[in-house]
Design a protein around this motif. Structure first.
Motif, mmCIF file in Angstrom:
data_model
loop_
_atom_site.group_PDB
_atom_site.id
_atom_site.type_symbol
_atom_site.label_atom_id
_atom_site.label_comp_id
_atom_site.label_asym_id
_atom_site.label_seq_id
_atom_site.Cartn_x
_atom_site.Cartn_y
_atom_site.Cartn_z
ATOM 1 N N ALA A 112 12.770 27.067 -2.849
ATOM 2 C CA ALA A 112 13.893 27.562 -2.047
ATOM 3 C C ALA A 112 13.550 27.509 -0.554
ATOM 4 N N LYS A 113 12.321 27.854 -0.223
ATOM 5 C CA LYS A 113 11.887 27.780 1.180
ATOM 6 C C LYS A 113 11.949 26.335 1.678
ATOM 7 N N GLY A 114 11.510 25.406 0.830
ATOM 8 C CA GLY A 114 11.522 23.999 1.218
ATOM 9 C C GLY A 114 12.914 23.496 1.535
ATOM 10 N N LEU A 115 13.902 23.899 0.733
ATOM 11 C CA LEU A 115 15.275 23.455 0.984
ATOM 12 C C LEU A 115 15.817 24.053 2.270
ATOM 13 N N THR A 116 15.547 25.322 2.506
ATOM 14 C CA THR A 116 16.027 25.977 3.721
ATOM 15 C C THR A 116 15.447 25.306 4.960
ATOM 16 N N ILE A 117 14.154 25.022 4.927
ATOM 17 C CA ILE A 117 13.516 24.332 6.054
ATOM 18 C C ILE A 117 14.142 22.961 6.255
ATOM 19 N N LEU A 118 14.501 22.325 5.171
ATOM 20 C CA LEU A 118 14.992 20.956 5.207
ATOM 21 C C LEU A 118 16.410 20.833 5.756
ATOM 22 N N ILE A 119 17.268 21.815 5.490
ATOM 23 C CA ILE A 119 18.687 21.636 5.809
ATOM 24 C C ILE A 119 19.269 22.668 6.767
ATOM 25 N N ASP A 120 18.568 23.774 7.018
ATOM 26 C CA ASP A 120 19.165 24.873 7.780
ATOM 27 C C ASP A 120 18.577 24.929 9.190
ATOM 28 N N ASN A 121 19.370 24.567 10.187
ATOM 29 C CA ASN A 121 18.912 24.612 11.578
ATOM 30 C C ASN A 121 18.663 26.030 12.071
ATOM 31 N N LYS A 122 19.318 26.995 11.447
ATOM 32 C CA LYS A 122 19.199 28.378 11.893
ATOM 33 C C LYS A 122 18.160 29.160 11.097
ATOM 34 N N ALA A 123 17.427 28.478 10.235
ATOM 35 C CA ALA A 123 16.469 29.154 9.369
ATOM 36 C C ALA A 123 15.372 29.837 10.177
ATOM 37 N N THR A 124 15.114 31.090 9.855
ATOM 38 C CA THR A 124 14.001 31.837 10.436
ATOM 39 C C THR A 124 13.299 32.564 9.315
ATOM 40 N N GLY A 125 12.078 32.989 9.569
ATOM 41 C CA GLY A 125 11.336 33.688 8.538
ATOM 42 C C GLY A 125 9.855 33.379 8.642
ATOM 43 N N THR A 126 9.122 33.679 7.598
ATOM 44 C CA THR A 126 7.668 33.542 7.655
ATOM 45 C C THR A 126 7.134 32.611 6.578
ATOM 46 N N VAL A 127 6.008 31.980 6.902
ATOM 47 C CA VAL A 127 5.274 31.119 5.979
ATOM 48 C C VAL A 127 3.806 31.540 6.026
ATOM 49 N N ASN A 128 3.209 31.663 4.860
ATOM 50 C CA ASN A 128 1.805 32.038 4.792
ATOM 51 C C ASN A 128 0.918 30.796 4.729
#
Length: 333
Positions: A230-246
């Motif tokens: 799910a994180k991969g898809l958000t990074i891939l398609i969402d210009n407004k995506a924010t959040g954290t990655v470990n």
């Protein structure tokens, strides 16, 4: 003759007066804030749905001087179509339903996984002239009616709570919500798309389960993405995506906060049967948390953080693309 002229004048003037011949008092309306669509527990050869409408109790909605009871009530009816179920519901409400304040429409996973069902059942919401085009749409893991029955601590009406959580972004594992006005063209053009997948965590809380993947050509939900996918898809398609990655740097854990993502997609070849694209991502990010004693002001150490983040993002996106291509054969966007 003088009286005849006066009567004639009154008749002419009355033609310019307007009146609300079809007005409906507020007290005679049942305002719908949320709708849930499920499959009936008892299946039959006839196509049927279970419609749950969340109606507002106005006198209990206000904080000051309001009633002490619940600010809403849920009514559930099983019928062959949404309109059919809604008309049956009128018998229970004693009021005319009003959808001008409808905030959210929830489809259970079982409905969306049934071929053509989502397109058929959403049709009435696209056609209804009084529907707001900004309504949020989501898929539920489990019954949609269960999510409309939660008792959130800071909201009197579950539909308001769900609508607000769909608008708030802060985790790259969630997808930007889709509105009824945006989905019409996708359905008509048989485009594939993604929808938020929600679940009832307990009696007070609803949480994101992941992302539902809808194949527009097959007109069915083909699967879901959870966790890293799910994180991969958000990074891939969402210009407004924010959040954290470990990530891990020199054996120590660190949390990177993504602030903004820039996408660039380029077609690499001209073969219609085997199109290939190059995806370039540029991330603006900051170190939100780190363990160990690395000096992040040091250029070499800072470079290690950048490299590890790049590797992590590449891993997330690659897993997602592989899942969509090999397992779902769907271009979700």
């Amino acid at each position: 003759m003088r009286y005849l002229k006066q009567i004639s004048l009154l008749i002419i003037l009355s033609m310019f007066l307007t009146g609300c011949w079809d007005k409906l008092e507020l007290e005679e309306r049942a305002f719908v804030y949320g709708v849930g669509i499920d499959l009936p527990e008892e299946q039959s050869s006839e196509k049927r749905i279970t419609l749950t409408s969340q109606l507002i109790v106005p006198e209990n909605l206000v904080s000051v001087g309001g009633g002490s009871g619940s600010a809403y009530r849920n009514l559930t009816i099983t019928g062959t179509t949404v309109n059919d179920s809604n008309r049956e519901m009128l018998k229970q409400t004693s009021r005319n339903t009003d959808v001008t304040h409808l905030r959210v429409i929830l489809f259970s996973e079982d409905v969306v996984k049934k071929p053509h069902a989502f397109k058929e059942f959403i049709d009435v919401f696209l056609r209804e002239k009084d529907m707001r085009r900004g309504m949020e749409i989501a898929v539920t893991s489990g019954k949609a009616s269960d999510l409309l029955a939660v008792e959130p601590e800071h909201e009197k009406v579950p539909a308001n709570y769900i609508s607000q959580m769909l608008k708030v972004k802060g985790n790259i594992g969630t997808i930007e919500s889709i509105r009824i006005g945006d989905i019409q063209e996708k359905v008509l053009q048989k485009e594939s798309f993604s929808l938020p997948l929600l679940k009832k965590k307990n009696s007070k809380i609803i949480d994101y389960e992941g992302i539902a993947i809808y194949n527009g050509n097959k007109e069915v939900m083909v699967g879901e993405l959870k966790g890293d996918e799910a994180k991969g898809l958000t990074i891939l398609i969402d210009n407004k995506a924010t959040g954290t990655v470990n990530i891990e740097v020199e054996g120590n854990n660190a949390t990177i906060e993504i602030i903004k993502i820039h996408h660039k997609i380029k077609l690499e070849n001209q073969d219609p049967s085997n199109l290939q694209f190059r995806i370039s991502l540029k991330l603006n990010a900051t170190i939100a948390e780190q363990y160990g004693n690395q000096d992040v002001m040091n250029a070499e150490v800072h470079g290690k953080f950048k490299n590890q983040l790049a590797e992590k993002v590449k891993e997330l996106v690659s897993k997602t693309v592989e899942k969509l291509q090999k397992d779902y054969n769907t271009d979700a966007h």
